[in-house]
Motif scaffolding. Sequence first.
Motif, PDB file in Angstrom:
ATOM      1  N   ASP A  97       6.755  76.826  44.801  1.00 47.02           N
ATOM      2  CA  ASP A  97       6.311  75.497  44.362  1.00 47.02           C
ATOM      3  C   ASP A  97       7.475  74.663  43.847  1.00 47.02           C
ATOM      4  OD1 ASP A  97       3.646  75.956  45.010  1.00 47.02           O
ATOM      5  OD2 ASP A  97       3.178  76.764  43.030  1.00 47.02           O
ATOM      6  N   ARG A  98       8.367  75.282  43.094  1.00 47.28           N
ATOM      7  CA  ARG A  98       9.543  74.554  42.578  1.00 47.28           C
ATOM      8  C   ARG A  98      10.426  74.098  43.735  1.00 47.28           C
ATOM      9  NH1 ARG A  98       9.115  78.239  38.389  1.00 47.28           N
ATOM     10  NH2 ARG A  98      10.489  79.742  39.381  1.00 47.28           N
ATOM     11  N   LYS A  99      10.646  74.984  44.692  1.00 49.68           N
ATOM     12  CA  LYS A  99      11.470  74.647  45.860  1.00 49.68           C
ATOM     13  C   LYS A  99      10.856  73.459  46.602  1.00 49.68           C
ATOM     14  CE  LYS A  99      13.542  76.934  49.871  1.00 49.68           C
ATOM     15  NZ  LYS A  99      13.587  78.202  50.620  1.00 49.68           N
ATOM     16  N   HIS A 100       9.549  73.500  46.796  1.00 47.54           N
ATOM     17  CA  HIS A 100       8.854  72.405  47.475  1.00 47.54           C
ATOM     18  C   HIS A 100       9.043  71.090  46.723  1.00 47.54           C
ATOM     19  CE1 HIS A 100       5.180  69.930  48.216  1.00 47.54           C
ATOM     20  NE2 HIS A 100       5.598  70.100  49.449  1.00 47.54           N
ATOM     21  N   ARG A 101       8.870  71.120  45.394  1.00 44.16           N
ATOM     22  CA  ARG A 101       9.020  69.890  44.591  1.00 44.16           C
ATOM     23  C   ARG A 101      10.433  69.335  44.666  1.00 44.16           C
ATOM     24  NH1 ARG A 101       6.147  72.641  40.795  1.00 44.16           N
ATOM     25  NH2 ARG A 101       7.957  72.844  39.453  1.00 44.16           N
ATOM     26  N   VAL A 102      11.436  70.204  44.533  1.00 43.33           N
ATOM     27  CA  VAL A 102      12.836  69.749  44.539  1.00 43.33           C
ATOM     28  C   VAL A 102      13.200  69.153  45.898  1.00 43.33           C
ATOM     29  CG1 VAL A 102      15.240  70.544  44.439  1.00 43.33           C
ATOM     30  CG2 VAL A 102      13.607  71.281  42.701  1.00 43.33           C
ATOM     31  N   VAL A 103      12.871  69.870  46.969  1.00 41.48           N
ATOM     32  CA  VAL A 103      13.208  69.385  48.312  1.00 41.48           C
ATOM     33  C   VAL A 103      12.455  68.091  48.616  1.00 41.48           C
ATOM     34  CG1 VAL A 103      13.080  69.906  50.787  1.00 41.48           C
ATOM     35  CG2 VAL A 103      13.849  71.668  49.182  1.00 41.48           C
TER      36      VAL A 103
END
Length: 131
Positions: A6-12
């Motif tokens: 989820d964090r990766k998705h938000r950052v990207v």
Amino acid sequence: MSGPTDRKHRVVTLFQRYLANPLNRRLPFQVLLETTGRKSGLPRQTPVGGRRVGDSFWLVSEFGPKSQYVRNIQADPVVRVRIAGRWHHGTAHLLPDDDAVARLRALPRFNSAAVRAFGTDLLTVRVDLVD
């Protein structure tokens, strides 16, 4: 609680939405996928990487059903694709049973590497072009 995916998705997504996509949309030969916003009804243009094969354009979404353009396609599959500076109308099809990793091997190398590196839920999309 959010996990690493989820964090990766938000950052990207934040990087793409506010930096990469606005710049890439201005490049005359960047491939753009235009969907109709499912809430606004307005055209939404997203820079994508992919390849035309015959009368179809193939791409892989890095976040699958979480991608806004995939959600727009689910609501209305009628799209346009700008390829080499020329717009083409078409109908998009989401292909969850397609091997997205194998599909990436047949698509442009640089974009495919980025999709593999940043993606968390790969989904193949085929656009059947009508003109």
